[in-house]
Design a protein around this motif. Sequence first.
Motif, mmCIF file in Angstrom:
data_model
loop_
_atom_site.group_PDB
_atom_site.id
_atom_site.type_symbol
_atom_site.label_atom_id
_atom_site.label_comp_id
_atom_site.label_asym_id
_atom_site.label_seq_id
_atom_site.Cartn_x
_atom_site.Cartn_y
_atom_site.Cartn_z
ATOM 1 N N UNK A 1 -0.496 8.207 3.043
ATOM 2 C CA UNK A 1 -1.823 8.132 2.438
ATOM 3 C C UNK A 1 -2.597 9.435 2.583
ATOM 4 N N UNK A 2 -2.317 10.198 3.639
ATOM 5 C CA UNK A 2 -2.965 11.511 3.779
ATOM 6 C C UNK A 2 -2.532 12.460 2.669
ATOM 7 N N UNK A 3 -1.259 12.370 2.302
ATOM 8 C CA UNK A 3 -0.734 13.257 1.264
ATOM 9 C C UNK A 3 -0.972 12.684 -0.131
ATOM 10 N N UNK A 4 -0.832 11.378 -0.261
ATOM 11 C CA UNK A 4 -0.957 10.718 -1.574
ATOM 12 C C UNK A 4 -1.753 9.426 -1.389
ATOM 13 N N UNK B 1 3.810 5.968 9.459
ATOM 14 C CA UNK B 1 4.338 6.400 8.163
ATOM 15 C C UNK B 1 3.322 6.140 7.057
ATOM 16 N N UNK B 2 2.676 4.972 7.103
ATOM 17 C CA UNK B 2 1.665 4.647 6.101
ATOM 18 C C UNK B 2 0.535 5.667 6.131
ATOM 19 N N UNK C 1 0.829 -1.203 0.000
ATOM 20 C CA UNK C 1 0.000 0.000 0.000
ATOM 21 C C UNK C 1 0.864 1.252 0.000
ATOM 22 N N UNK C 2 1.942 1.219 0.782
ATOM 23 C CA UNK C 2 2.830 2.371 0.862
ATOM 24 C C UNK C 2 3.476 2.673 -0.483
#
Length: 290
Positions: free
Chosen positions: A275-278, A270-271, A231-232
């Motif tokens: 995900x908040x940004x991208x 970190x994940x 996912x990352x």
Amino acid sequence: MELLLLQLLNGLVSGAFYALLALGLALILSLTRIINLAHGGFLVVGAYLGYVLSGLWGFYWALLLAPLGLALLAVALEATLLRPLYRRDPLESLLLTFGLALVLEEVIRLVFGPVGVPFRIPEALGSPLFPGTPFFFLTRYRVLVIALALLAGLLVFLLLRYTRLGLYLRAGAQDREILSALGTDVGRLSTLAFALGAYLAGLAGVLAAGQLGLSPAMGTSLLMPSFVALILGGVGSLGGSYLGGLLVGMASGLAGQFAAAASEFAVYVILALVLLVRPRGLFGKEGFFE
């Protein structure tokens, strides 16, 4: 400083396992659109197959043959169980692979017992590269794990980028229907992707067994960070999944330097931030499942 380097190295070794698993997951997902929850079970089968072969012919033959044996098993499972579900509700394949993971783990418990066993590696691989120095923790086996993970990632990249088979695999990942309409056997491509993904899981299993030891539940502990890496890095991006595995491992190792309990927590933090940004991950493709 030495302790920090040790944690970073441990994280990189773990990241090598995650990267191999995440790359295999991404290959299977790209061609079949199946989220293979049995991938951790494949790792366990590959690890125990390596354990058996190592007792018969030695570690290096086990490292060579166990992933191949697992790939053949995966081809049989894909052809008999999964292929009929490719055009059906994705939830059905998700439930099937979850059940398959439980079956594989239980079979391992029945055959080898529920208690973990040590996986012996050649004595030369367990020795440090620089004995008597601050870098005594850098063993030949850890270098082998990192080198093989990097080599496997490079070979997959070269396969996809510079071979005719790789061209078909990339085309199938982009649009299965159009490729099928052009006369390509997409089912065979899916089988090849499944076999290659299982091979990488088997390689990770044998290498992880030499570092972590063997246990029937080892697949679960390695699979979850690999899904995080998938996912990352971005669903639909093979290179992103591979790099995501290395990043997850190193982030976990560095966080463990400050607090042992923070190593797993840091990965999910970190994940969440990424995900908040991208939302589609670092290298993910927009509309991959559409």
